[in-house]
Scaffold this active site. Structure first.
Site: not given
Ligand code: PGA
Length: 250
Positions: A9, A11, A95, A97, A164, A170, A209
């Site tokens: 992803n 983003k 997601h 976010e 997740e 993140g 992460s």
């Molecule tokens: P990350 O994000 O690997 O940077 O923690 C995962 C995601 O949001 O799908």
């Protein structure tokens, strides 16, 4: 019986040129890797370019969101049919976010899922609890609510789930393999009640992460079938290592 699956992803990162370089580098490193499905999910602006860059490889193209309507006066939105037209094979839905910053709800996740599947896209539906919810002991209740609302009336063809935990996205704080497996096992059991034996074939990815140094122990868990990777998917080497690591079982 379930083929491992790793999706990157990206983003809101990268120019079209950077996307072409990253996709080209990945196609060279892991483009022919077997026994695993790998998807790249760049921003909309880079979909066509990445589609071009991975042509002839086994890598697949994905998008990060969609709108549920087919077309119309929905400024700023992109439909499932448009994603298919741009070469997409899959799409991320719900997601955290999007839930946190853009008002995504169980109902919109549900509409997007049905629209994606109707267009032939594979859907990666994301679920997961916040830190407050985990500390308050409501992790499984939150995940259950997100599954029940998001999947209402939907079949399980073309369905993948991504667990997740929001507190791990993140932040560098990865869920331990045991913490992740507990929720993955819960999701598998829930899917079993909903879909019967077909649930055994639904892939459940872990996200939050994921790095080359934790993917092997995560993938060793019985109900973790791969990963949805954010930050570490933006570098050829780290994403390639994660893809290779997800094939190893310890
Ligand atoms: P990350 O994000 O690997 O940077 O923690 C995962 C995601 O949001 O799908």
């Amino acid at each position: 019986m379930r083929r491992p699956y790793v999706a990157g992803n990206w983003k809101m990162h990268g120019t079209v040129r950077e996307a072409a370089e990253l996709a080209g580098g990945l196609a060279a490193q892991i483009g022919q890797i077997d026994n695993i499905d790998v998807a790249l999910c760049p921003p909309y602006t880079a979909l066509s370019t990445v589609s071009e860059a991975i042509r002839g490889s086994r890598l697949r193209l994905g998008a990060q969101d969609l709108h549920w309507e087919k077309s119309g006066a929905f400024t700023g939105e992109v439909s499932a049919g448009m994603l298919v037209d741009a070469g997409c094979h899959c799409v991320i839905i719900g997601h955290s976010e999007r839930r946190q910053f853009f008002g995504e709800t169980e109902e919109s996740v549900n509409r997007k899922l049905k629209s994606a599947v109707a267009a032939g896209l594979e859907a990666i539906v994301c679920v997961g609890e916040t830190l407050v919810e985990r500390e308050g002991g409501s992790t499984l209740g939150v995940v259950e609510r997100q599954l029940a609302g998001g999947l209402e009336g939907a079949g399980c063809d073309l369905l993948t789930i991504a667990y997740e935990p929001v507190w791990a996205i993140g932040t560098g704080k990865v869920a331990s393999p045991e913490q992740a497996q507990e929720v993955h096992g819960f999701i598998r059991a829930w899917l079993g009640r909903r879909y019967g034996a077909a649930a055994g074939g639904i892939r459940i990815l872990y996200g939050g992460s994921v790095k080359p140094d934790n993917i092997v122990s995560l993938s060793a868990q019985p109900d973790i079938d791969g990963a949805l990777v954010g930050g570490a998917s933006l570098k050829v080497d780290s994403f390639s290592d994660i893809v290779r690591g997800s094939l190893k079982r310890i």
